[in-house]
Motif scaffolding. Structure first.
Motif, short mmCIF file in Angstrom:
data_model
loop_
_atom_site.label_atom_id
_atom_site.label_comp_id
_atom_site.label_asym_id
_atom_site.label_seq_id
_atom_site.Cartn_x
_atom_site.Cartn_y
_atom_site.Cartn_z
N GLY A 120 5.64 1.60 -2.28
CA GLY A 120 5.58 2.31 -3.51
C GLY A 120 6.87 2.72 -4.13
O GLY A 120 7.15 2.70 -5.42
N GLY A 121 7.85 3.27 -3.38
CA GLY A 121 9.00 3.43 -3.99
C GLY A 121 9.83 2.23 -4.51
O GLY A 121 10.46 2.45 -5.56
N GLU A 122 9.66 1.17 -4.04
CA GLU A 122 10.16 -0.04 -4.79
C GLU A 122 9.59 -0.60 -5.80
O GLU A 122 10.22 -0.92 -6.79
N ARG A 123 8.28 -0.17 -6.05
CA ARG A 123 7.58 -0.41 -7.22
C ARG A 123 8.23 0.60 -8.40
O ARG A 123 8.43 0.02 -9.44
N VAL A 124 8.41 2.00 -7.99
CA VAL A 124 9.18 2.61 -9.07
C VAL A 124 10.44 2.27 -9.39
O VAL A 124 10.87 2.19 -10.69
N LEU A 125 11.27 1.72 -8.55
CA LEU A 125 12.53 1.12 -8.64
C LEU A 125 12.41 0.14 -9.71
O LEU A 125 12.90 0.09 -10.68
N PHE A 126 11.63 -1.10 -9.61
CA PHE A 126 11.72 -2.16 -10.33
C PHE A 126 10.87 -1.95 -11.53
O PHE A 126 11.32 -2.55 -12.65
N ALA A 127 9.97 -1.13 -11.80
CA ALA A 127 9.44 -0.77 -12.94
C ALA A 127 10.21 0.20 -13.71
O ALA A 127 10.19 -0.15 -15.16
N ALA A 128 11.16 0.88 -13.30
CA ALA A 128 12.18 1.74 -13.90
C ALA A 128 13.18 0.83 -14.45
O ALA A 128 13.69 0.90 -15.62
N ILE A 129 13.75 -0.50 -13.83
CA ILE A 129 14.40 -1.34 -13.99
C ILE A 129 14.05 -2.10 -15.30
O ILE A 129 14.51 -2.66 -16.42
N LEU A 130 12.68 -2.41 -15.17
CA LEU A 130 11.94 -3.19 -16.34
C LEU A 130 11.85 -2.37 -17.74
O LEU A 130 12.29 -2.62 -18.86
#
Length: 544
Positions: A120-130
């Motif tokens: 889930g933390g990685e989903r946050v990271l890449f959604a933030a980058i998007l």
């Protein structure tokens, strides 16, 4: 008299030294920071030029593809269907989530040493980058990671397969840290919290030695790296997305709690060793509070995390002159996609689904015990025996060993338990579509993206009565429940039984309420909230 004069001189010199020490520390930090900035300028120019060239090349390819598509005939009816197909939870047609700012072309550094973990933390990271790429298309997002076994292409492919997130490759780079081992818990068998925090400083030094960004954001909970950043580069805007506090008052109270389900340290506060542990934690909490005062913009993933971080960081942030409030930015969940692809009324089996990384705090062993108890009390009149599916990513050898132990634990009920390792998103979609009950066993889960996915997919949740799942997610909608809460093994068994014994009508009504509540955690909501906080960092950078 001479001796007295000498002592006074020593005291005066000591006082002078103590008074000048903070200025000396500040000066050394600036000196070292300037050196690092100069040292990484060549790599900075190389990355920016490469990003510019790659973006230009990608634009040219896109133009050719669009021209080819335009030359093919497409009916007006088909075009109209495309325009009007808006997934649930998306913004209305013609309204962008945020305006585009092409004037900003700085480097935004994301500190996330385990970016390829698939959680889930990685989903946050890449959604933030998007969201960052959409708001500032000319900015370069740099991820500091320790995943040496994965190339940029492999990481982005995993992001697409696991999270259904497509990023612009030209505007993202990965810089590989060589010191990630220093934050592993196995590296610090004693004084783990302090050891990992010191290890994060080593990683932070490693990161700044590779590249000094214009904005530095920690998205994994290594707040000490931000203190290092501010010492080296006082002018640099810093942000933190906090999934959970490194230490909290709940952790301290759990030392004297006899309930073993309340974290890994429950009941360890007894005796001399326990008291020493409490003193150590309290001293560490003070240090952690000071570190929080160095962060310019703080985002938390839930109400529970915000409350704990505010209690620890607010005083220090006030002293440091930080003006931005600590905000809740709910993690992005695939709500729109799940609602679009999974009907609430789809046929479901008597299957319990637990999506969580195979880590100790996820309490898989408690869920297995509760499920085994459920099977023992199950009668033929209730129908076919239920099944439990455990889905999670495995990061390293420790995780693999943990899965092996869980398999051994489940030997007696192995016909009714299935382990799914490193599942891809399409496989998870199928499970969310066919399963009936969603499970979460972690005590004080900071948020619980998996729980939101359960609700959006129409599953009935049985989750730990704590943290984000209790305070933000599995809450009443229209005055009625959206799931069940449990704390002990017995309560989980009862929760499973209640969820599986609901009438068809009651179960469908609860599924609809759960799906309605999940709209608060859509990717669009996250993107809007993240961009608002990022704009503050960009503005701080422009002013400095």
């Amino acid at each position: 008299m001479a001796l007295l004069t000498t002592l006074l001189a020593i005291l005066a010199g000591t006082s002078l030294f103590v008074g000048l020490l903070p200025y000396a520390v500040w000066f050394v930090g600036r000196l070292v920071g300037t050196s690092l900035y100069s040292k990484t300028q060549q790599r900075r120019e190389l990355l920016l030029n490469r990003a510019k060239n790659d973006a230009k090349e990608q634009t040219e390819k896109t133009s050719v593809t669009q021209s080819q598509k335009a030359s093919s005939s497409t009916s007006l009816d088909e075009e109209w269907e495309k325009v009007n197909k808006t997934p649930p939870g998306s913004p209305p047609q013609g309204k962008a989530s945020q305006s585009v700012d092409e004037s900003y072309s700085g480097i935004i550094g994301f500190f996330h040493p385990f970016c390829n973990a698939g959680g889930g933390g990685e989903r946050v990271l890449f959604a933030a980058i998007l969201a960052t790429q959409q708001r500032y298309p000319n900015a370069l997002c740099v991820v500091y990671t320790g995943d040496h076994d994965a190339s940029k292409e492999q990481i982005l492919t995993n992001v697409r397969n696991r999270f259904n997130i497509d990023l612009k490759p030209a505007r993202i780079s990965f810089l590989y840290l060589s010191t990630r081992e220093y934050v592993l818990a196995s590296r610090w068998p004693h004084f783990t919290l302090l050891g990992q925090s010191l290890g994060s400083l080593i990683m932070g030094w490693d990161a700044f030695g590779l590249l000094v960004p214009d904005i530095f954001i920690d998205t994994m909970g290594y707040a000490f790296t931000i203190a290092l950043c501010k010492w080296l580069f006082p002018w640099m805007p810093t942000g933190a997305y906090v999934h959970y506090p490194t230490i909290s008052t709940d952790m301290l109270s759990s030392l004297h709690d006899e309930v073993g389900n309340r974290g890994l340290n429950a009941g360890l506060g007894k005796g001399t060793k326990g008291k020493a542990k409490q003193v150590y934690w309290e001293l560490f909490a003070r240090l952690y509070s000071w570190v929080g005062g160095q962060v310019d913009v703080v985002m938390t993933n839930s109400t529970w995390t915000q409350r704990h971080i505010s209690s620890l960081w607010t005083r220090s942030r006030t002293k440091s002159g930080k003006t931005h409030d600590i905000s809740v930015v709910y993690p992005p969940c695939a709500v729109a996609e799940l609602q679009e692809k999974i009907p609430v009324s789809s046929p479901r089996s008597n299957t319990l689904l637990y999506i969580a990384q195979f880590r100790p705090e996820k309490m898989h062993h408690v869920i297995l015990d509760a499920f085994a108890a459920l099977l023992k009390q199950w009668t033929p009149a209730q129908g076919s025996k239920p099944k439990l599916i455990l889905v999670g990513s495995v990061r390293d050898d420790d995780d693999q060993k943990r899965v092996y132990k869980l398999r051994l634990q489940a030997q007696e009920i192995r016909e009714n338990v299935e382990f799914v390792i490193n599942a891809k998103w399409p496989q998870i979609l199928e499970l969310l579509k066919s399963c009936s009950v969603g499970v979460n066993g972690m005590w004080n889960e900071h948020f619980g993206i998996g729980v939101v996915e359960y609700q959006a997919a129409g599953l009935i949740s049985v989750v730990n009565n704590s943290g984000g799942p209790r305070e933000d997610i599995v809450v009443d909608v229209d005055g009625k429940p959206t799931g069940f809460l449990a704390s002990t093994t017995t309560e989980f068994t009862d929760g499973f039984a209640k969820a599986l014994s609901l009438s068809t009508e009651d179960a469908l009504a609860m599924r609809h309420r759960a799906r309605k509540g999940s709209l608060r955690f859509s990717e669009y909501v996250f993107s809007t909230a993240w961009t608002t906080q990022l704009e503050r960092l960009v503005e701080l950078g422009r002013r400095s």
